[in-house]
Write an enzyme that holds these catalytic residues in place. Structure first.
Site, PDB file in Angstrom:
ATOM      1  N   CYS A  81       0.834  -1.202   0.000  1.00 61.95           N
ATOM      2  CA  CYS A  81       0.000   0.000   0.000  1.00 61.95           C
ATOM      3  C   CYS A  81       0.874   1.260   0.000  1.00 61.95           C
ATOM      4  CB  CYS A  81      -0.999  -0.020   1.153  1.00 61.95           C
ATOM      5  SG  CYS A  81      -2.354   1.165   0.950  1.00 61.95           S
ATOM      6  N   HIS A 212      -3.878  -4.980   0.073  1.00 59.95           N
ATOM      7  CA  HIS A 212      -3.484  -5.466   1.392  1.00 59.95           C
ATOM      8  C   HIS A 212      -3.583  -6.991   1.453  1.00 59.95           C
ATOM      9  CE1 HIS A 212      -3.238  -1.628   3.623  1.00 59.95           C
ATOM     10  NE2 HIS A 212      -4.139  -1.224   2.745  1.00 59.95           N
ATOM     11  N   GLU A 214      -2.741  -8.905   3.860  1.00 59.85           N
ATOM     12  CA  GLU A 214      -3.148  -9.325   5.209  1.00 59.85           C
ATOM     13  C   GLU A 214      -4.657  -9.227   5.409  1.00 59.85           C
ATOM     14  OE1 GLU A 214      -2.710  -4.857   5.604  1.00 59.85           O
ATOM     15  OE2 GLU A 214      -1.774  -6.488   4.446  1.00 59.85           O
TER      16      GLU A 214
END
Length: 232
Positions: A81, A212, A214
């Site tokens: 990001c 992202h 995660e």
């Protein structure tokens, strides 16, 4: 293996670290704001969340600049990001100077974008969208690959934003700015939101992604596992 998640006061540090621990249980995963930790690491990850100018200010205040440049020149490196945006020369967000590791600029999405039905698209680009690799790379191992939108594309019907068919894994995005590499060969994947944009870059030992992992369920974990296994 020692994997360092760089702590500069921004980003989903613990979430990223936990995701890496899950895919690499034998690795030592360390969240650190110490320059020496970056130099000692086998792999470095810079997550990001927040405004570019705030991120760069905190990064520089912690004395991480030189260590990061050295790490980015020598070992597998992943930016996430804002951690991707920081690698470029300049960002329109706050008229901010980046690290200059990769040539190019970070630009804001236009406010007049519409989908295929003419419905205005909101900024920030937020939610799940398809990531389409434009060339083979170890990051995409085991994932869907279709390069039809690499040049702005003429193929397709509709994607998540209604802007052209793509075949690729879906990842989670939250951003108002996107990277525009000066060297288009550095683009590793694209996503459509109003128009195709670079959502991943890869050059030598450096990889960076706008989305992202995660927050991206199984596909995100697979990408992180691929990064851990990557041997540039």
């Amino acid at each position: 293996m020692k994997v360092v998640v760089v702590d500069y006061g921004m980003g989903n540090l613990r979430s990223v670290a936990k995701a890496v621990e899950r895919v690499a249980p034998a690795a030592q995963v360390l969240v650190s704001d110490q320059a020496q930790a970056l130099l000692d690491a086998d792999r470095v990850i810079i997550p990001g969340q927040g405004a570019m100018h705030d991120c760069m200010r905190e990064f520089m205040a912690r004395g991480l600049h030189d260590a990061l440049l050295k790490a980015a020149a020598e070992k597998p490196f992943l930016g996430i990001c804002v951690g991707m945006q920081m690698l470029f020369d300049h960002s329109e967000e706050g008229d901010t100077k980046g690290l200059g590791i990769l040539p190019g600029r970070v630009r804001r999405f236009r406010g007049d974008m519409v989908d295929a039905q003419g419905v205005p698209l909101k900024v920030p680009h937020m939610g799940w969208n398809q990531v389409v690799p434009v060339a083979p790379h170890p990051l995409w191992e085991g994932m869907a690959v279709n390069a039809t939108v690499a040049d702005g594309g003429d193929g397709g019907k509709s994607d998540a934003a209604g802007n052209g068919e793509t075949e690729g894994e879906r990842f989670y995005f939250v951003h108002s700015y996107y990277c525009d590499p000066a060297d288009k060969a550095a683009t590793a994947a694209v996503t459509r939101y109003g128009t195709p944009f670079t959502c991943a870059v890869a050059q030598a030992n450096i990889a960076a992604i706008q989305f992202h992992p995660e927050k991206s369920a199984a596909a995100g974990l697979r990408l992180l596992a691929n990064f851990i296994d990557w041997q540039p």
